[in-house]
Design an enzyme around this catalytic site. Structure first.
Site, PDB file in Angstrom:
ATOM      1  N   LEU A   1      25.017  36.032  36.464  1.00 14.51           N
ATOM      2  CA  LEU A   1      25.259  37.451  36.779  1.00 14.51           C
ATOM      3  C   LEU A   1      25.717  37.635  38.221  1.00 14.51           C
ATOM      4  O   LEU A   1      25.336  38.587  38.891  1.00 14.51           O
ATOM      5  CB  LEU A   1      24.008  38.275  36.469  1.00 14.51           C
TER       6      LEU A   1
ATOM      7  N   VAL B   1      29.016  38.429  40.683  1.00 19.34           N
ATOM      8  CA  VAL B   1      29.830  39.639  40.548  1.00 19.34           C
ATOM      9  C   VAL B   1      30.789  39.552  39.356  1.00 19.34           C
ATOM     10  O   VAL B   1      30.985  40.533  38.628  1.00 19.34           O
ATOM     11  CB  VAL B   1      30.533  39.966  41.899  1.00 19.34           C
TER      12      VAL B   1
ATOM     13  N   SER C   1      41.060  35.018  34.091  1.00 21.07           N
ATOM     14  CA  SER C   1      41.710  35.217  35.392  1.00 21.07           C
ATOM     15  C   SER C   1      41.771  36.685  35.774  1.00 21.07           C
ATOM     16  O   SER C   1      41.899  37.554  34.922  1.00 21.07           O
ATOM     17  CB  SER C   1      43.141  34.671  35.366  1.00 21.07           C
TER      18      SER C   1
ATOM     19  N   LYS D   1      44.527  27.609  31.642  1.00 17.78           N
ATOM     20  CA  LYS D   1      43.994  28.234  32.868  1.00 17.78           C
ATOM     21  C   LYS D   1      44.212  27.318  34.071  1.00 17.78           C
ATOM     22  O   LYS D   1      44.533  27.785  35.180  1.00 17.78           O
ATOM     23  CB  LYS D   1      42.505  28.567  32.713  1.00 17.78           C
TER      24      LYS D   1
ATOM     25  N   HIS E   1      47.743  27.720  34.998  1.00 17.29           N
ATOM     26  CA  HIS E   1      47.842  29.045  35.639  1.00 17.29           C
ATOM     27  C   HIS E   1      47.499  28.912  37.120  1.00 17.29           C
ATOM     28  O   HIS E   1      48.206  29.420  37.998  1.00 17.29           O
ATOM     29  CB  HIS E   1      46.883  30.020  34.942  1.00 17.29           C
ATOM     30  N   ASN E   2      46.401  28.225  37.404  1.00 18.87           N
ATOM     31  CA  ASN E   2      45.975  28.095  38.800  1.00 18.87           C
ATOM     32  C   ASN E   2      46.939  27.230  39.601  1.00 18.87           C
ATOM     33  O   ASN E   2      47.170  27.496  40.777  1.00 18.87           O
ATOM     34  CB  ASN E   2      44.556  27.525  38.868  1.00 18.87           C
TER      35      ASN E   2
ATOM     36  N   GLU F   1      49.598  29.439  40.462  1.00 14.52           N
ATOM     37  CA  GLU F   1      49.035  30.323  41.500  1.00 14.52           C
ATOM     38  C   GLU F   1      49.135  29.653  42.884  1.00 14.52           C
ATOM     39  O   GLU F   1      49.590  30.269  43.860  1.00 14.52           O
ATOM     40  CB  GLU F   1      47.584  30.626  41.128  1.00 14.52           C
ATOM     41  N   TYR F   2      48.751  28.392  42.964  1.00 18.85           N
ATOM     42  CA  TYR F   2      48.845  27.660  44.231  1.00 18.85           C
ATOM     43  C   TYR F   2      50.298  27.644  44.719  1.00 18.85           C
ATOM     44  O   TYR F   2      50.577  27.847  45.901  1.00 18.85           O
ATOM     45  CB  TYR F   2      48.402  26.201  44.053  1.00 18.85           C
TER      46      TYR F   2
HETATM   47  C1  6PG Z   1      41.830  33.542  38.874  1.00 17.70           C
HETATM   48  C2  6PG Z   1      41.689  32.643  40.050  1.00 17.70           C
HETATM   49  C3  6PG Z   1      40.296  32.134  40.173  1.00 17.70           C
HETATM   50  C4  6PG Z   1      39.930  31.577  41.547  1.00 17.70           C
HETATM   51  C5  6PG Z   1      40.715  30.362  41.899  1.00 17.70           C
HETATM   52  C6  6PG Z   1      40.685  30.058  43.364  1.00 17.70           C
HETATM   53  O1  6PG Z   1      42.636  33.231  38.030  1.00 17.70           O
HETATM   54  O2  6PG Z   1      41.126  34.572  38.819  1.00 17.70           O
HETATM   55  O3  6PG Z   1      42.546  31.545  39.902  1.00 17.70           O
HETATM   56  O4  6PG Z   1      40.078  31.240  39.113  1.00 17.70           O
HETATM   57  O5  6PG Z   1      40.042  32.558  42.484  1.00 17.70           O
HETATM   58  O6  6PG Z   1      40.149  29.295  41.185  1.00 17.70           O
HETATM   59  O7  6PG Z   1      40.986  28.727  43.508  1.00 17.70           O
HETATM   60  P1  6PG Z   1      40.868  27.942  44.848  1.00 17.70           P
HETATM   61  O8  6PG Z   1      39.507  28.222  45.409  1.00 17.70           O
HETATM   62  O9  6PG Z   1      41.046  26.515  44.440  1.00 17.70           O
HETATM   63  O10 6PG Z   1      41.967  28.458  45.722  1.00 17.70           O
END
Ligand code: 6PG
Length: 468
Positions: free
Chosen positions: A12, A14, A129, A183, A186-187, A190-191
């Site tokens: 629990l 956030v 995400s 996922k 996805h990350n 994101e990077y």
């Molecule tokens: C999401 C984000 C989430 C998280 C990352 C941060 O999709 O909501 O990707 O999963 O904020 O894992 O990753 P790092 O700490 O490796 O930058």
């Protein structure tokens, strides 16, 4: 205790709390478990008036849930997931469903699925995400596992997910660890996007001389157009935040060492295993590594201050527009790399991914949501077997046009000595991917020279070796 609750959540923090409040907003009752009484109480306080109940007692929590029980875990990836599962098992009954909603490594998900199958329990590995705000208002949700298990919880996930044009940003993606694999990629994307934005920022502030107010305006304008995306939007916002502890802007006070929890690195590692090139994502992981070596960077600085001399005059307006076009070009390339990896992994691991579905559920709720994803969804709809987005007609014009800006920005960045590893990798990936005659014939010759590794020929079939 009557077993009336529709959905359970363990963890629990956030994210977990917000996800449960979201579940309750959609007419489902929800129970939460956390061993930390403060967190369980926080849930009760925040959910006053809603059919939500927090507890610190596992037996009580499990007894509150309707059968088959649907229990989601939002706990840190790794050992915590295994230990929570172990603590739950004695309380569960055959057919109950555990849903791991964290950023677990896909191989752990495969292992857990096998293990829980032996215990006659169901298991789904689900990527979520959108951060804490997404969890509260509508995340993008990436479930993998048996479709029958998904159907048990599908209506709840569809209700709480983000919607784009009324369409939920969730779908059963495929077997076993498909959800956590998607996922992870996805990350990785994101990077890549974050690093590209950071490089754009560096060129704009160093070459273009833009201050934070101007940077805000530029990113804000970009967000209205083809670059429109969550990451561009929050970047615009970041430049408006004043430091509350001293004069100036917060962004300028933040140490330039980027941390990571591993999902980007896993994407690169697995892409290497599958032999798929994702150099822009690799570059982003590498830059986080270099950023963390702050002390070494400081030690090197005095020795190389004269590395850059005679920087050229530049036109500020032109820099801004070229950087925007270069960023658009590199965004497309980054998604293309990630999608190419997904297509390969789907075959290798038998996930049965539909690429249109992946693009569709990424259009809203998640960190990489962007206007571009609707174009990608359409490209896959038109050609479901498309493996490489660079081959989609919809992107030909943007890439042909954007490459000129990427080249121009890179030339300037090189003149100024700015590290642009992600942008240059995106352009090199493009140049390599459109080139039918790479110089790797020479690599084959070298391999054969020193190791008799053999080579193939351009003019006839067969495998050849030469005594060099
Ligand atoms: C999401 C984000 C989430 C998280 C990352 C941060 O999709 O909501 O990707 O999963 O904020 O894992 O990753 P790092 O700490 O490796 O930058």
């Amino acid at each position: 205790m009557t077993s009336t609750y529709d959905f359970g959540m363990i963890g629990l923090g956030v994210m977990g709390r917000n996800f449960l409040l979201n579940v309750a907003d959609h007419g489902f009752s929800a129970a939460g478990l956390d061993l930390d009484a403060e967190k369980a109480n926080a849930l009760d306080e925040e959910s006053a008036g809603k059919p939500v109940k927090g507890t610190t007692n596992t037996a009580e929590f499990v007894a509150m849930l309707k059968r088959p029980r649907k229990i989601m875990l939002l706990v840190p990836a790794g050992k915590a997931v295994d230990s929570v599962i172990e603590s739950l098992i004695p309380h569960l009954d055959k057919g109950d469903l555990i849903i791991d909603g964290g950023n677990s490594h896909f191989e752990d998900t495969n292992r857990r699925q096998e293990y829980l199958k032996m215990k006659e329990l169901q298991f789904l590995g689900v990527g979520v995400s959108g951060g804490s705000e997404g969890a509260r208002r509508g995340p993008s949700i990436m479930p993998g596992g048996n479709v029958e298990s998904y159907q048990l919880v599908g209506p709840i996930l569809e209700a709480v997910s983000a919607k784009v044009d009324g369409v939920p940003c969730v779908a059963h993606l495929g077997n076993t660890s498909a959800g956590h694999y998607v996922k992870m990629v996805h990350n990785g994307i994101e990077y890549g996007l974050m690093q590209l934005i950071a490089e754009a920022y560096d060129v704009l502030r160093t070459v273009g001389g833009l201050n934070n107010e101007e940077l805000h305006q530029v990113f804000h304008n970009w967000n209205q157009g083809a670059l429109g995306s969550f990451l561009i939007e929050i970047t615009a916002d970041i430049f408006t935040k004043r430091d509350e502890e001293a004069d100036g802007w917060l962004v300028d006070k933040i140490l330039d060492k980027a941390k990571q929890k591993g999902t980007g690195k896993w994407t690169s590692q697995n892409a290497m295993d599958l032999g798929i090139a994702i150099p822009t994502i690799d570059a982003a992981v590498a830059m986080r590594g270099i950023s963390s070596l702050k002390m070494e960077r400081k030690q090197a600085e005095p020795h190389y201050t004269r590395a850059v001399e005679n920087t050229p005059e530049v036109d500020k307006g032109q820099v801004v527009s070229q950087v925007g076009e270069a960023l658009h070009f590199a965004f497309i390339i980054t998604y293309a790399q990630g999608m190419r990896l997904l297509a390969e992994a789907s075959e290798e691991y038998g996930y049965g991914l539909e690429m249109e579905t992946v693009a569709r559920i990424w259009r809203g709720g998640c960190i990489i949501r962007a206007r571009l994803l609707e174009d990608m969804r359409r490209a896959y709809q038109e050609q479901p077997a498309l493996r490489n987005l660079l081959l989609a007609p919809a992107f030909h014009e943007s890439l042909l046009h954007g490459q000129h800006a990427a080249r121009a920005v890179l030339k300037t960045a090189i003149d100024f000595g700015l590290p642009t590893l992600a942008l240059s990798s995106a352009l090199a990936y493009f140049d390599a991917s459109r080139n039918p005659r790479l110089p790797l014939n020479l690599v084959q010759a070298q391999r054969d020279y020193f190791g008799s590794h053999t080579y193939e020929r351009v003019d006839k079939e067969g495998v050849f070796h030469t005594e060099w």
